[in-house]
Motif scaffolding. Structure first.
Motif, PDB file in Angstrom:
ATOM      1  N   ALA A  77       0.857  -1.189   0.000  1.00  0.00           N
ATOM      2  CA  ALA A  77       0.000   0.000   0.000  1.00  0.00           C
ATOM      3  C   ALA A  77       0.891   1.235   0.000  1.00  0.00           C
ATOM      4  N   THR A  78       0.472   2.236  -0.761  1.00  0.00           N
ATOM      5  CA  THR A  78       1.243   3.470  -0.911  1.00  0.00           C
ATOM      6  C   THR A  78       0.423   4.638  -0.382  1.00  0.00           C
ATOM      7  N   PHE A  79       1.078   5.521   0.377  1.00  0.00           N
ATOM      8  CA  PHE A  79       0.362   6.638   0.991  1.00  0.00           C
ATOM      9  C   PHE A  79       1.133   7.939   0.806  1.00  0.00           C
ATOM     10  N   THR A  80       0.381   9.019   0.797  1.00  0.00           N
ATOM     11  CA  THR A  80       0.938  10.359   0.819  1.00  0.00           C
ATOM     12  C   THR A  80       0.047  11.229   1.694  1.00  0.00           C
ATOM     13  N   GLU A  81       0.418  12.488   1.869  1.00  0.00           N
ATOM     14  CA  GLU A  81      -0.329  13.351   2.781  1.00  0.00           C
ATOM     15  C   GLU A  81      -1.653  13.807   2.170  1.00  0.00           C
ATOM     16  N   HIS A  82      -2.637  13.964   3.027  1.00  0.00           N
ATOM     17  CA  HIS A  82      -3.973  14.405   2.620  1.00  0.00           C
ATOM     18  C   HIS A  82      -3.908  15.867   2.158  1.00  0.00           C
ATOM     19  N   PRO A  83      -4.668  16.240   1.116  1.00  0.00           N
ATOM     20  CA  PRO A  83      -4.607  17.629   0.633  1.00  0.00           C
ATOM     21  C   PRO A  83      -5.079  18.669   1.640  1.00  0.00           C
ATOM     22  N   MET A  84      -5.827  18.273   2.673  1.00  0.00           N
ATOM     23  CA  MET A  84      -6.312  19.218   3.669  1.00  0.00           C
ATOM     24  C   MET A  84      -5.413  19.280   4.906  1.00  0.00           C
ATOM     25  N   LYS A  85      -4.165  18.935   4.736  1.00  0.00           N
ATOM     26  CA  LYS A  85      -3.237  18.928   5.865  1.00  0.00           C
ATOM     27  C   LYS A  85      -3.132  20.297   6.532  1.00  0.00           C
ATOM     28  N   TYR A  86      -3.178  21.361   5.772  1.00  0.00           N
ATOM     29  CA  TYR A  86      -2.923  22.694   6.310  1.00  0.00           C
ATOM     30  C   TYR A  86      -4.196  23.479   6.638  1.00  0.00           C
ATOM     31  N   CYS A  87      -5.354  22.831   6.687  1.00  0.00           N
ATOM     32  CA  CYS A  87      -6.567  23.611   6.930  1.00  0.00           C
ATOM     33  C   CYS A  87      -6.681  24.074   8.381  1.00  0.00           C
ATOM     34  N   ASN A  88      -6.157  23.310   9.333  1.00  0.00           N
ATOM     35  CA  ASN A  88      -6.116  23.751  10.728  1.00  0.00           C
ATOM     36  C   ASN A  88      -5.081  22.912  11.481  1.00  0.00           C
ATOM     37  N   GLU A  89      -4.898  23.217  12.755  1.00  0.00           N
ATOM     38  CA  GLU A  89      -3.849  22.557  13.530  1.00  0.00           C
ATOM     39  C   GLU A  89      -4.126  21.067  13.732  1.00  0.00           C
ATOM     40  N   LYS A  90      -5.377  20.698  13.893  1.00  0.00           N
ATOM     41  CA  LYS A  90      -5.707  19.289  14.102  1.00  0.00           C
ATOM     42  C   LYS A  90      -5.351  18.459  12.877  1.00  0.00           C
ATOM     43  N   PHE A  91      -5.709  18.949  11.704  1.00  0.00           N
ATOM     44  CA  PHE A  91      -5.397  18.220  10.475  1.00  0.00           C
ATOM     45  C   PHE A  91      -3.898  18.254  10.179  1.00  0.00           C
ATOM     46  N   LEU A  92      -3.229  19.289  10.627  1.00  0.00           N
ATOM     47  CA  LEU A  92      -1.778  19.333  10.460  1.00  0.00           C
ATOM     48  C   LEU A  92      -1.108  18.172  11.180  1.00  0.00           C
ATOM     49  N   GLU A  93      -1.716  17.718  12.265  1.00  0.00           N
ATOM     50  CA  GLU A  93      -1.162  16.607  13.039  1.00  0.00           C
ATOM     51  C   GLU A  93      -1.556  15.247  12.471  1.00  0.00           C
ATOM     52  N   ILE A  94      -2.833  15.062  12.142  1.00  0.00           N
ATOM     53  CA  ILE A  94      -3.295  13.735  11.728  1.00  0.00           C
ATOM     54  C   ILE A  94      -3.039  13.451  10.245  1.00  0.00           C
ATOM     55  N   CYS A  95      -2.675  14.458   9.470  1.00  0.00           N
ATOM     56  CA  CYS A  95      -2.399  14.254   8.039  1.00  0.00           C
ATOM     57  C   CYS A  95      -0.906  14.249   7.726  1.00  0.00           C
ATOM     58  N   GLU A  96      -0.078  14.293   8.734  1.00  0.00           N
ATOM     59  CA  GLU A  96       1.372  14.370   8.520  1.00  0.00           C
ATOM     60  C   GLU A  96       1.946  12.968   8.332  1.00  0.00           C
ATOM     61  N   LEU A  97       2.629  12.750   7.237  1.00  0.00           N
ATOM     62  CA  LEU A  97       3.161  11.428   6.908  1.00  0.00           C
ATOM     63  C   LEU A  97       4.316  11.042   7.830  1.00  0.00           C
ATOM     64  N   SER A  98       5.134  12.013   8.215  1.00  0.00           N
ATOM     65  CA  SER A  98       6.265  11.711   9.095  1.00  0.00           C
ATOM     66  C   SER A  98       5.798  11.268  10.474  1.00  0.00           C
ATOM     67  N   GLY A  99       4.693  11.840  10.964  1.00  0.00           N
ATOM     68  CA  GLY A  99       4.151  11.413  12.245  1.00  0.00           C
ATOM     69  C   GLY A  99       3.632   9.991  12.206  1.00  0.00           C
ATOM     70  N   PHE A 100       2.995   9.635  11.093  1.00  0.00           N
ATOM     71  CA  PHE A 100       2.525   8.256  10.914  1.00  0.00           C
ATOM     72  C   PHE A 100       3.700   7.280  10.876  1.00  0.00           C
ATOM     73  N   THR A 101       4.753   7.631  10.160  1.00  0.00           N
ATOM     74  CA  THR A 101       5.925   6.753  10.043  1.00  0.00           C
ATOM     75  C   THR A 101       6.614   6.562  11.381  1.00  0.00           C
ATOM     76  N   SER A 102       6.712   7.633  12.163  1.00  0.00           N
ATOM     77  CA  SER A 102       7.397   7.544  13.455  1.00  0.00           C
ATOM     78  C   SER A 102       6.668   6.636  14.442  1.00  0.00           C
ATOM     79  N   LYS A 103       5.370   6.453  14.271  1.00  0.00           N
ATOM     80  CA  LYS A 103       4.609   5.532  15.124  1.00  0.00           C
ATOM     81  C   LYS A 103       4.571   4.121  14.551  1.00  0.00           C
TER      82      LYS A 103
END
Length: 275
Positions: free
Chosen positions: A192-218
């Motif tokens: 499976a291949t993933f990239t960041e959601h286009p709404m990553k920068y709409c607010n602070e909450k989405f900035l956290e849950i749409c970040e690919l590096s945060g997903f990888t680190s977990k």
């Protein structure tokens, strides 16, 4: 920042005849009215303060088209999936993300990802009806390779995307059938291949849950712990994390060109249709 430019006033112009060295009355009056020490007036540029989103180029009305960004949508999805996991497996959830999956035909699909202590869950969630449509479970102990890098395409592809992504492998590519490789609706692809959601920068909450590096680190530590605790044939398999280009084998890409331009893989407001 807008700046007010300063303009000097109009100056009186004297009309002199040729050979006339005496100043006119107008010149004398203007000389008498001048101060011995002219005052300098400093003009400060005016600044208009505005509240910016995390991305200054983001347009708020665009984010409202995505049902995932509407109030309560993400919270409802998280609650539904947490309740499902508690009823079925009881595993401990380590993280929740909203990403874009890119399938083997380069089609974008909005997905919710959850990482537990044993499983990676990929959820197709309908943010319009607020219901889970499809849920794919991948044991963490079966994941043996993760690739991070830029997307690359064959030279003939019509829909070449820019940017970087993440690819997760849990099965053998040699055992993948020719039918599943060339079937755009196949669910038997071993990665499976993933990239960041286009709404990553709409607010602070989405900035956290749409970040690919945060997903990888977990994800990486969770997989490593799952391999340590695994038994049988999966024990000692190990995990490889590589940095290399991610190949998407679409030689024409007409289907993804139409679908991705119209955001068909997202829960999106399409506008009203009237007659």
């Amino acid at each position: 920042m807008s700046t007010i430019r300063s303009f000097e006033g109009f100056h009186p112009v004297s009309l002199k005849q040729e050979g006339d060295d005496q100043p006119s009355e107008t010149d004398q009056l203007s000389m008498e009215e001048k101060d011995p020490e002219p005052r300098q007036i400093s003009r400060q540029p005016s600044v208009t303060e505005s509240t910016l989103y995390p991305n200054p180029y983001h347009r708020p009305f665009v984010s409202r088209k995505y049902f995932a960004t509407r109030p309560g949508a993400i919270e409802t999805a998280m609650g539904d999936l947490k309740g499902h996991i508690a009823e079925t497996s009881g595993e401990k959830i380590q993280g929740f993300w909203l990403l874009t999956e890119i399938d083997h035909w380069n089609n974008e699909k909005e997905r919710i990802l959850l990482v537990t202590d044993k499983t990676l869950l990929i959820c197709k969630y309908d943010f319009i009806m607020l219901s889970c449509v499809q849920l794919q479970r991948i044991p963490l102990s079966s994941i043996y390779r993760i690739c991070l890098g830029k997307f690359v395409f064959p030279g003939m592809s019509l829909d070449k995307r820019q940017g970087e992504g993440l690819r997760i492998y849990w099965g053998s590519l040699e055992q993948q059938s020719l039918f599943s490789r060339w079937n755009p609706w196949s669910t038997e692809v071993p990665y499976a291949t993933f990239t960041e959601h286009p709404m990553k920068y709409c607010n602070e909450k989405f900035l956290e849950i749409c970040e690919l590096s945060g997903f990888t680190s977990k994800l990486v530590p969770a997989i490593q712990n799952a391999h340590k605790n695994s038994t049988g044939s999966e024990r000692g398999k190990g995990l490889m994390v590589l940095t290399e280009p991610i190949l998407i084998e679409t030689y024409m890409g007409l289907m993804s060109l139409i679908g991705n331009r119209n955001k068909l893989g997202y829960s999106l407001a399409r506008g009203s249709i009237g007659f």
